[in-house]
Design a protein around this motif. Sequence first.
Motif, PDB file in Angstrom:
ATOM      1  N   SER A 176      39.360  47.093  40.981  1.00  0.00           N
ATOM      2  CA  SER A 176      40.076  46.203  40.014  1.00  0.00           C
ATOM      3  C   SER A 176      41.512  46.367  40.195  1.00  0.00           C
ATOM      4  N   LEU A 183      47.115  43.901  46.866  1.00  0.00           N
ATOM      5  CA  LEU A 183      46.013  44.295  47.676  1.00  0.00           C
ATOM      6  C   LEU A 183      46.380  44.660  48.956  1.00  0.00           C
ATOM      7  N   HIS A 194      38.643  43.431  51.261  1.00  0.00           N
ATOM      8  CA  HIS A 194      38.138  43.064  49.783  1.00  0.00           C
ATOM      9  C   HIS A 194      37.504  41.874  50.075  1.00  0.00           C
ATOM     10  N   ILE A 195      36.400  41.898  49.021  1.00  0.00           N
ATOM     11  CA  ILE A 195      35.834  40.568  48.836  1.00  0.00           C
ATOM     12  C   ILE A 195      35.921  40.533  47.328  1.00  0.00           C
ATOM     13  N   LEU A 196      36.843  39.382  47.034  1.00  0.00           N
ATOM     14  CA  LEU A 196      37.285  38.798  45.735  1.00  0.00           C
ATOM     15  C   LEU A 196      36.054  38.322  44.750  1.00  0.00           C
ATOM     16  N   LEU A 197      35.721  39.029  43.835  1.00  0.00           N
ATOM     17  CA  LEU A 197      34.420  38.492  43.017  1.00  0.00           C
ATOM     18  C   LEU A 197      34.770  37.929  41.761  1.00  0.00           C
ATOM     19  N   TYR A 220      43.693  32.768  46.925  1.00  0.00           N
ATOM     20  CA  TYR A 220      42.324  33.274  47.098  1.00  0.00           C
ATOM     21  C   TYR A 220      41.298  33.143  45.707  1.00  0.00           C
ATOM     22  N   SER A 222      37.353  33.199  44.174  1.00  0.00           N
ATOM     23  CA  SER A 222      36.038  34.117  44.172  1.00  0.00           C
ATOM     24  C   SER A 222      35.328  33.650  45.249  1.00  0.00           C
ATOM     25  N   VAL A 225      37.491  36.512  51.313  1.00  0.00           N
ATOM     26  CA  VAL A 225      37.590  37.933  52.063  1.00  0.00           C
ATOM     27  C   VAL A 225      39.209  38.127  52.269  1.00  0.00           C
ATOM     28  N   CYS A 265      41.687  41.057  38.462  1.00  0.00           N
ATOM     29  CA  CYS A 265      40.712  40.863  39.723  1.00  0.00           C
ATOM     30  C   CYS A 265      39.872  41.948  39.642  1.00  0.00           C
ATOM     31  N   THR A 267      37.252  43.545  43.057  1.00  0.00           N
ATOM     32  CA  THR A 267      36.753  43.230  44.189  1.00  0.00           C
ATOM     33  C   THR A 267      36.095  44.241  44.693  1.00  0.00           C
ATOM     34  N   CYS A 269      35.417  46.443  47.657  1.00  0.00           N
ATOM     35  CA  CYS A 269      36.282  46.935  48.761  1.00  0.00           C
ATOM     36  C   CYS A 269      35.552  47.909  49.833  1.00  0.00           C
TER      37      CYS A 269
END
Length: 614
Positions: A176, A183, A194-197, A220, A222, A225, A265, A267, A269
Motif C-alpha cells: 500500500s 512506486l 506493481h499491478i494497481l488494484l 494510472y 486500477s 501495470v 493505493c 498494489t 507487487c
Amino acid sequence: AKSERRGDVGDNWLLLIAEGEVVTLERSEVTGEGRCELGKDGGRRVTSFLSRFSAVPGEVLTAGDLLAVGREGEEALLASLFINSSLFINSVDGKAASKLRLLSGQPSLWKLTAQSSAGARAFRVPLEKVSALLCGVPSLLRTPLGISSALRCHPMFAQVDHKVLDKLSFSFTLDSFAPGGALHEEGRVAERMHILLSGSVQLSTRHGVATHARRVCCTYASGDVIGYRSILADIRPDPKPDPDTNPDLVPTVVEGGTAVALSECLTLCLDRSAARRQLPPGLRASLLRLRDETISLAPVDPAAYAVERVIARGSFGTVVAARHRQSGALFAVKKVNRSIVHEHVLQQQLLAERAVLAAVDHPYMCGLHATFKNAAALFLILELCEGPDMYTVLQQHGSISAAATPVYTACIVSALSELHRRRWAYRDVKAENVVFVLSGAVKLVDFGLAVRTPVGTRHFTVCGSTEYMAPEVVDQVGYDLGADWWSLGCLVYEMAYGFTPWILDPSGRPNFGLSDTAISQRIVDASRPLAFPAPPAPPPTPPLAALLHGLLRREQALRLGCRNCGADAVKGHCFFGGIDWDDLIAGSVPFPPMPAARGEGGVGGGGGGGLGGG
C-alpha cells in the motif's frame, strides 16, 4: 412472482435473496456434466476449491443467500471472500450465516423459481463491479488464494495457465502507498512491478535539465501495470548468457518517469528477480507492448519537417501534411492555436487524445509519433491516413458492398477491442472518424472524447453524435465501454444502407429531416424494434441481421460485446466467419481497394516551410 418467466438478464451478476425462497433448477435439455465447466467466457475449468460453492439442482436459497455468475476470476474472488472471512464461516444456531452458490459462468444452464405463491425479492448487481471492490480489500489479498483470484480478474493474467498462475501467486505480495508515495523513480531500475488494484498513480518526467519542474504524462488507474519496463525490457529471447538465469544482471533500461500515488493505493507487487524468472514469455511480450508517453514520444525538432499541403482548417487550428526531411516519411500534423487552448473542453480533448494514442499502439488506430509546442501553438505529429473518411465515401457511393463491410468492420472491432482491453471508452464511433488508408484498410481517428473507464466506473457525460448514441447515454443513467458496441452497430447499419437505423419512418423510408430530439426519443423507445429499409433495398443477410440485433440491444447486459466474452464474442460472430483475426493484425488480410472519393487529399499548398512558424 412464482408464475413470472424471467427473461435473460445477462451472464454477470450477483443476486442477494432479500425475501422469500428461490429454487435453482438445472435445465433438462442440458446435461449436468457441463455445469462445472466455464465456456468461452472464462476459459478453463473452475478451480477445485470452487466446487463446494457450485449450485446443485433443486437447491433452495433463502433470505441472505447469494447466487452469482461471472468470469472465472470474479467467481473465484467472491469464493475467496467466503473462505477467508469469519463473517461467513461462523455458525449461527448450527447453520451457516450465509450461503454462496456459483453458476460456473453459465447462467443459461439454470433457471430460478420462487418456492411459494408469495414470490420472492432479490437485489442484483454486476459481479464485475463487486470483484473490482473486492480487489481493494487488503484482508482478501494476503493469501495466495486471494492473490490468484485477483490475478484471474486481470485481462492479461486471465489467459495464463492455472499452474503457472498458482505458482506466481506465492511470489506476489500486497503493498500500500499513502498519497505522495513513490512506486518508482525516473532514471532508475524499478525494484518491483506493481499491478494497481485501487487508487490512482501519476506518472511525470523532468521538464528540462536545469529545472525542478515536472511534466505530467498520464494517470494510472486500477488494473494498470507499473514499473515493468526496466525489469523486463533487457531480457533477450535467445542469446547466451540467458538473463533469465541471472536476474541480477545490470539492466540497460531504466524507467522513463516517476510514478507517485495520488491517493491511497493498493498494489500487488512482484520483485524484480521473481518477475524475470517466473513471468511466462507470452505475458512478458504483452507487457512490453504496452506504452506510455515517456517511451513513445521522443523530442522533436520542428525544423526536421517540411509542410507540403493543408489537409483541413477549422476553428481549432490547422491539419497539414508534412514530410520528415531525413527519412522522407509523410505525417499529418495537427496544429492547435494556443489562443483557444485555455478553453477547458478543448484542453481536455487534447489531453485525452495525446494520452490514449501514447498509451495504445494498434494497426487500425491512427498512430501518434510525437508532440511539441512553441509560443503560438501546440502540435501533434500523427500518422497520415491518405484516404477519405467513411462518411465521404457513403455520401458519394451510397453504401459499402456486402463483401467489404465485414472487413472494414473487423478493423474497427479490432481497434475497439484493444482500447477496451486497456479500459479506454472511445465514445465517438461514427462514419467521420473512420478513415481509409492506401492498403485498403480503415483506421479510427480523433480520440478527443476517449476516457479511461476502470471496472465499475460509469460516465454520465452526453457526448458523441446523436444518431450513434446508446440508450444509456441518451437517458443519462450511466454508461461504460458497452456504449461503443451500440455505436458500432449503428455504423455497420450505415455501411450497409447508407444511413443510420433510427431515422426510418414506418414506411421503411429514411427521414433525413428528423431532429436530434426525435432521434433520441426513437433510440430509447423500447417499443420500437430494429427495422430495415423497404424494397427495393435488399434485405439483410442472416449474419448481418444477427450482428445488428446483437449490437443494438437496448439492455446493455445482453448486448453483444457486453457479456462475459467481451470483444471475443463480437469477433466470434458468424458475420466475421471469413476473417482470420491474427492475419488481420499482421496486415496480411486481402483488403478491398481503397474507394475513390471526390475532393480527397486536402486543400491548398504548403510550400516547403517548417512547422515552427507561428
